[in-house]
Design a protein around this motif. Sequence first.
Motif, PDB file in Angstrom:
ATOM      1  N   SER A 109       0.877  -1.235  -0.105  1.00  0.00           N
ATOM      2  CA  SER A 109      -0.143   0.074   0.157  1.00  0.00           C
ATOM      3  C   SER A 109       1.001   1.322  -0.140  1.00  0.00           C
ATOM      4  CB  SER A 109      -0.683   0.016   1.400  1.00  0.00           C
ATOM      5  OG  SER A 109      -0.231   0.076   2.499  1.00  0.00           O
TER       6      SER A 109
ATOM      7  N   GLN B  95       1.963  -0.996   3.785  1.00  0.00           N
ATOM      8  CA  GLN B  95       1.263  -2.194   4.412  1.00  0.00           C
ATOM      9  C   GLN B  95       1.905  -3.060   3.088  1.00  0.00           C
ATOM     10  OE1 GLN B  95      -2.512  -0.154   3.998  1.00  0.00           O
ATOM     11  NE2 GLN B  95      -2.359  -0.769   6.301  1.00  0.00           N
TER      12      GLN B  95
ATOM     13  N   LEU C 255       0.812  -7.151   1.551  1.00  0.00           N
ATOM     14  CA  LEU C 255      -0.378  -7.648   1.321  1.00  0.00           C
ATOM     15  C   LEU C 255      -0.271  -8.950   0.765  1.00  0.00           C
ATOM     16  CD1 LEU C 255      -3.569  -9.109   1.275  1.00  0.00           C
ATOM     17  CD2 LEU C 255      -3.548  -7.317  -0.439  1.00  0.00           C
TER      18      LEU C 255
ATOM     19  N   THR D 195       1.198 -10.126   8.360  1.00  0.00           N
ATOM     20  CA  THR D 195       1.701  -9.834   7.565  1.00  0.00           C
ATOM     21  C   THR D 195      -0.143 -10.097   7.310  1.00  0.00           C
ATOM     22  OG1 THR D 195       3.859 -10.680   7.048  1.00  0.00           O
ATOM     23  CG2 THR D 195       2.266 -10.628   4.684  1.00  0.00           C
ATOM     24  N   CYS D 196      -0.329  -9.313   6.421  1.00  0.00           N
ATOM     25  CA  CYS D 196      -1.289  -9.504   5.724  1.00  0.00           C
ATOM     26  C   CYS D 196      -1.907 -10.674   4.283  1.00  0.00           C
ATOM     27  CB  CYS D 196      -2.789  -8.143   5.505  1.00  0.00           C
ATOM     28  SG  CYS D 196      -4.462  -8.699   4.723  1.00  0.00           S
TER      29      CYS D 196
ATOM     30  N   ALA E  29      -4.350 -12.795   1.805  1.00  0.00           N
ATOM     31  CA  ALA E  29      -5.250 -12.965   1.311  1.00  0.00           C
ATOM     32  C   ALA E  29      -5.231 -14.643   0.637  1.00  0.00           C
ATOM     33  CB  ALA E  29      -5.691 -12.282   0.695  1.00  0.00           C
TER      34      ALA E  29
ATOM     35  N   ASN F  77      -5.895  -9.624   9.651  1.00  0.00           N
ATOM     36  CA  ASN F  77      -4.274  -9.780   8.710  1.00  0.00           C
ATOM     37  C   ASN F  77      -4.170 -11.149   7.871  1.00  0.00           C
ATOM     38  OD1 ASN F  77      -2.366  -8.221   9.479  1.00  0.00           O
ATOM     39  ND2 ASN F  77      -2.192  -9.106  11.042  1.00  0.00           N
TER      40      ASN F  77
ATOM     41  N   PHE G  36      -4.518  -0.693   3.312  1.00  0.00           N
ATOM     42  CA  PHE G  36      -5.438  -2.173   3.562  1.00  0.00           C
ATOM     43  C   PHE G  36      -5.993  -2.183   4.089  1.00  0.00           C
ATOM     44  CE2 PHE G  36      -1.002  -3.584   1.453  1.00  0.00           C
ATOM     45  CZ  PHE G  36      -1.757  -3.296   0.128  1.00  0.00           C
TER      46      PHE G  36
ATOM     47  N   ARG H 103     -11.426  -1.291   3.378  1.00  0.00           N
ATOM     48  CA  ARG H 103     -11.967  -2.830   2.221  1.00  0.00           C
ATOM     49  C   ARG H 103     -13.778  -2.561   2.312  1.00  0.00           C
ATOM     50  NH1 ARG H 103      -8.441  -7.767   5.541  1.00  0.00           N
ATOM     51  NH2 ARG H 103      -6.805  -6.360   5.496  1.00  0.00           N
TER      52      ARG H 103
END
Length: 283
Positions: A113, A117, A119, A224-225, A227, A241, A265, A268
């Motif tokens: 980001s 941040q 992702l 750490t995020c 997905a 996260n 991030f 959302r």
Amino acid sequence: MATYLIGDVQGCFACLQKLLRQIEFSPSTDSVYLLGDIVNRGPQSLETLRFCRDMQGSVQVLLGNHDLHLLACAHKVRPPGRRDTLTPILQAPDCKDLLQWLAAQPLARHLQSQQGQDLLLVHAGVLPSWSLQATMDYAAEVQAQLRSSNLPSFLQQMYGNTPDRWDDTLVGMQRWRVIVNALTRLRFCNALGQMDFSSSEAASAAPAGLMPWFDCPHRQTANTCIAFGHWSTLGLHNQKNLIALDTGCVWGGALTALEISMADFDQRQIHQLPCPPAQTPGK
């Protein structure tokens, strides 16, 4: 300008198109990241694959286990299964070009980001001993094999549940098989990071001694995020996260898009489309 993460499409092209219309997706300004398993089990795997190839730049994909399965079927390493919907791809006049494009796609992506941040996008999971950078490095090792002339041999040796844990001393196929299994198949492991592939049930139904990979103690990517998709029985999770986005579109659940802000991030918005079942579990 919007950025979306979308869970497993699995060849449900009509649902994907309807969801993109619902979110008013503009390929000239917006970005979509599909979290793997873009093909198989749904009725329009060929159309989905062509769309992703033709929209590259605005639509980015990850490789999931079903996408790797397609490559294995194409190279006659494995026959298509009874519930697979891959034959139209394998018989398409542009099959070679589609598969060449697919094999060039990554197993992990790293977004950052404007606030710095991180992702991490993967299809299935990350082993507890792996850092963000290590995950990207290990994914790149496998990606190099998929893009090389060694692809048929790699696919021939890719399948198997062992080794079932990471060791820095692993080399060659033993090493790459662990990486593939973690990034594209992982759901449960024990506290030491030993993977188990016997169950695809919900997280609450973890077999004795096992836990969801993201609950492992001392996980290096805990801050750490991440997905991911892959785990339809887990359902939607939208935590700081941890973002789980496989909501079972192909099973009659929903196709989910998470809109994220590249500025932050933590900003959302969830968009969901109920989907008719294309497959019946266990049938």
